[in-house]
Scaffold this active site. Structure first.
Site, short mmCIF file in Angstrom:
data_model
loop_
_atom_site.label_atom_id
_atom_site.label_comp_id
_atom_site.label_asym_id
_atom_site.label_seq_id
_atom_site.Cartn_x
_atom_site.Cartn_y
_atom_site.Cartn_z
N HIS A 1 0.84 -1.20 0.00
CA HIS A 1 0.00 0.00 0.00
C HIS A 1 0.87 1.25 0.00
CE1 HIS A 1 -2.83 2.87 2.25
NE2 HIS A 1 -3.31 2.75 1.02
N HIS A 10 -8.34 8.24 -3.71
CA HIS A 10 -8.80 6.87 -4.00
C HIS A 10 -10.15 6.90 -4.72
CE1 HIS A 10 -6.19 6.23 -0.46
NE2 HIS A 10 -5.95 5.05 -0.98
N ARG A 30 4.65 16.40 19.33
CA ARG A 30 3.83 16.26 20.52
C ARG A 30 2.43 16.76 20.16
NH1 ARG A 30 0.77 15.09 24.02
NH2 ARG A 30 0.97 15.53 26.25
N CYS A 73 9.31 20.50 25.15
CA CYS A 73 8.08 20.15 25.85
C CYS A 73 8.31 20.29 27.35
CB CYS A 73 7.67 18.73 25.50
SG CYS A 73 6.13 18.25 26.28
N TYR A 132 0.10 22.14 33.26
CA TYR A 132 1.38 22.85 33.12
C TYR A 132 1.74 23.66 34.36
CZ TYR A 132 1.54 21.04 28.48
OH TYR A 132 1.60 20.17 27.42
N1 LIG Z 1 -2.80 22.93 18.40
C1 LIG Z 1 -1.86 22.33 19.14
N2 LIG Z 1 -0.76 23.00 19.43
C2 LIG Z 1 0.21 22.40 20.16
C3 LIG Z 1 0.05 21.09 20.65
C4 LIG Z 1 -1.14 20.39 20.31
O1 LIG Z 1 -1.35 19.23 20.66
N3 LIG Z 1 -2.08 21.05 19.55
N4 LIG Z 1 1.02 20.55 21.46
C5 LIG Z 1 1.84 21.51 22.18
C6 LIG Z 1 2.95 20.91 22.90
S1 LIG Z 1 2.60 20.25 24.42
C7 LIG Z 1 4.23 21.00 22.45
S2 LIG Z 1 5.50 20.45 23.39
C8 LIG Z 1 4.52 21.55 21.11
C9 LIG Z 1 5.19 20.50 20.25
O2 LIG Z 1 5.41 20.98 18.96
P1 LIG Z 1 5.94 20.00 17.83
O3 LIG Z 1 4.98 18.83 17.74
O4 LIG Z 1 6.02 20.78 16.58
O5 LIG Z 1 7.28 19.52 18.29
O6 LIG Z 1 3.37 22.00 20.43
C10 LIG Z 1 2.38 22.58 21.25
N5 LIG Z 1 1.33 23.12 20.42
MO LIG Z 2 4.53 19.77 25.48
#
Ligand SMILES: Nc1nc2c(c(=O)[nH]1)N[C@H]1C(S)=C(S)[C@@H](COP(=O)(O)O)O[C@H]1N2
Ligand SMILES: [Mo]
Length: 495
Positions: free
Chosen positions: A69, A94, A168, A216, A342
């Site tokens: 695929h 598709h 992330r 992060c 956080y």
């Molecule tokens: N819209 C959105 N922004 C987000 C996130 C997400 O899940 N959704 N994750 C955040 C977190 S917890 C982190 S650490 C960073 C990670 O960015 P990356 O995936 O580009 O490394 O984006 C942030 N911005």
């Molecule tokens: Mo994060």
């Protein structure tokens, strides 16, 4: 004979006919109508030996095709035992593609769906079906939502390749179907990404590039001895990229924004909502941008395509991806800020005590503490330990010094700072690489440890236990690494 065996038998033939499915399907004939039979939906669903799917009430055996695929085995397997239509709705290439339907799918037809099961409601597709395919260079911790960290190899480049940049996500990656038509509600004015770009390209707004390390809040969570809930990151939830876009403060001026409020709120397509202080946005040296490029290209989908907020020096989560709406407010916005996720709580607050904690007493994380990591430590045949890694501090605080120790911290060696050391000391958004050589001929060392000092004189705690918090945030304790030895096997002995 059980139905499964009948299918297995007939498919055995087809398999020998078609060992390279992608190239051969167009040549092989569909099974004769006489060999076709009826299947119940239950049979399709529960088939163990064969991978069956349904399209327009016909049943197909795709067992021999899954590995070929083009979109990857993982993706096609999401449709196993069910109707493909809901999945194909994510991938319109598709649905209206004669080649896919007639040449690829049709030869795999083995029957039809029982009259009474036809057009039964297709199951809801896995929401992650349209997530991008990730590079093998990442260490996937959880696939859905994707949490993947940069490996030692990826961390070797001062500018992280976009493919190696940690991911992330809190949910599925939103689909931005048409390039540049993505519109953002910016302080109540709708603005397309394409419009923002042309304002920048025509010089009406200044386009700026910011090289910023993103980390992060949970980076190195997995190194706390006492387990903290959340993604068990090693030290790879950190990466460095060059972002291009326009300053939010310039957009405010351009749009003549009169909105009041101490907090800038940013809402994403995936529902993520965060706030950052207004002064960070208004500060010309804050470098808060709406970015549309990463490392010289469109931002990859995982990292916020087509537009993300980049807040240099702030914890990863404030860098909202897939931005849809930006506005000012008097209070911080959501649970992403007011909730536990956080907040670095006191060390004695464990998962039981946390229920009684008044969270409003603690602020949400913005900047991050100084940290450092050893990426590589090798003792050569010459008895010299060669060691390298990175150091970074939040808030743009540059790296003043990095020390390593081969005796567990009794004595320290100052290392050489490399790429990143010449950044402005209070606008050092990117990490600083370092290298060290220590003569260890006369010492029996197994481990090396690092700590860094930033330009504000902040350093790192020796142990995680003193900074442990229930969410496992901000682990910046000294980083230890076992030393590798260069192969000292001497071939001349056999000469
Ligand atoms: N819209 C959105 N922004 C987000 C996130 C997400 O899940 N959704 N994750 C955040 C977190 S917890 C982190 S650490 C960073 C990670 O960015 P990356 O995936 O580009 O490394 O984006 C942030 N911005
Ligand atoms: Mo994060």
């Amino acid at each position: 004979m059980s139905p499964a065996l009948v299918i297995g038998g007939s498919m055995g033939m087809m398999l020998t006919m078609r060992n390279d499915p992608l190239n051969d399907v167009a040549m092989s004939e569909p099974e004769e109508a006489s060999k076709m039979r009826e299947f119940s939906l239950e049979e399709v669903k529960s088939s163990k030996r064969k991978i069956l799917v349904i399209y327009k009430n016909d049943v197909f055996d795709i067992t021999s095709f899954v590995n070929a695929h083009p979109g990857g085995k993982d993706k096609i397997m999401l449709a196993k035992g069910s109707f493909v239509e809901p999945y194909w709705s994510y991938y319109p290439q598709h649905t209206n593609n004669k080649y896919v339907v007639d040449s690829v799918l049709k030869p795999m037809k083995i029957g039809t769906l029982k009259e009474s099961d036809r057009d039964s409601a297709p199951p809801a597709p896995n929401p992650y079906v349209s997530d991008p395919v990730r590079s093998h260079s990442l260490r996937i911790i959880t696939p859905t939502p994707c949490n993947a960290e940069t490996t030692s190899e990826g961390l070797e480049n001062w500018l992280t390749d976009s493919d190696d940049f940690y991911v992330r996500n809190h949910g599925p990656v939103p689909l931005a179907s048409e390039k540049d038509s993505w519109s953002i509600n910016l302080f109540s004015s709708p603005l397309k990404v394409s419009e923002i770009k042309s304002l920048a390209k025509s010089g009406k707004l200044s386009e700026i590039s910011v090289t910023a390390t993103m980390q992060c809040g949970g980076n190195r969570r997995g190194y706390y001895r006492k387990k903290a809930n959340g993604t068990q990151w090693g030290h790879g939830a950190i990466s460095n990229a060059r972002w291009k876009g326009v300053r939010v403060r310039d957009l405010m001026e351009h749009l003549d924004v009169k909105e009041e409020g101490k907090w800038l709120n940013a809402l994403s397509e995936d529902g993520t909502l965060v706030s950052i202080p207004r002064h960070k946005v208004e500060d010309v040296n804050g470098d808060v941008i709406l970015a549309y490029e990463m490392n010289g290209e469109d931002i990859p989908r995982d990292h916020g395509y087509p537009v993300r907020l980049v807040v240099p020096g702030y914890v990863g989560v404030r860098n909202v991806k897939w931005v849809k709406k930006v506005w000012f407010g008097e209070e911080v916005s959501s649970m992403w800020q007011t909730g536990l996720a956080y907040k670095i709580l006191p060390t004695d607050v464990d998962s039981k005590k946390v229920e009684k904690v008044d969270l409003s007493k603690y602020k949400g994380m913005m900047e991050m503490p100084v940290t450092s990591v050893i990426r590589k430590a090798v003792v050569g045949k010459d008895g010299v330990l060669r060691c390298e890694g990175f150091a970074w501090s939040g808030g743009g605080r540059g790296i003043h010094r990095v020390d390593i120790s081969v005796d567990g911290g009794s004595s320290w060696h100052c290392v050489d700072l490399k790429e990143g050391k010449d950044q402005p000391p209070h606008k050092a958004w990117a990490w600083t690489f370092w290298e060290a050589e220590v003569d260890v001929k006369d010492v029996n060392v197994e481990e090396v440890v690092v700590k860094a000092v930033d330009v504000a004189g902040n350093s790192q705690p020796s142990e995680g236990k003193d900074i442990w918090n229930v969410r496992g945030l901000g682990n910046n304790s000294w980083h230890y690494k076992r030393i590798d030895r260069e192969d000292d096997w001497d071939n001349s002995r056999f000469g």
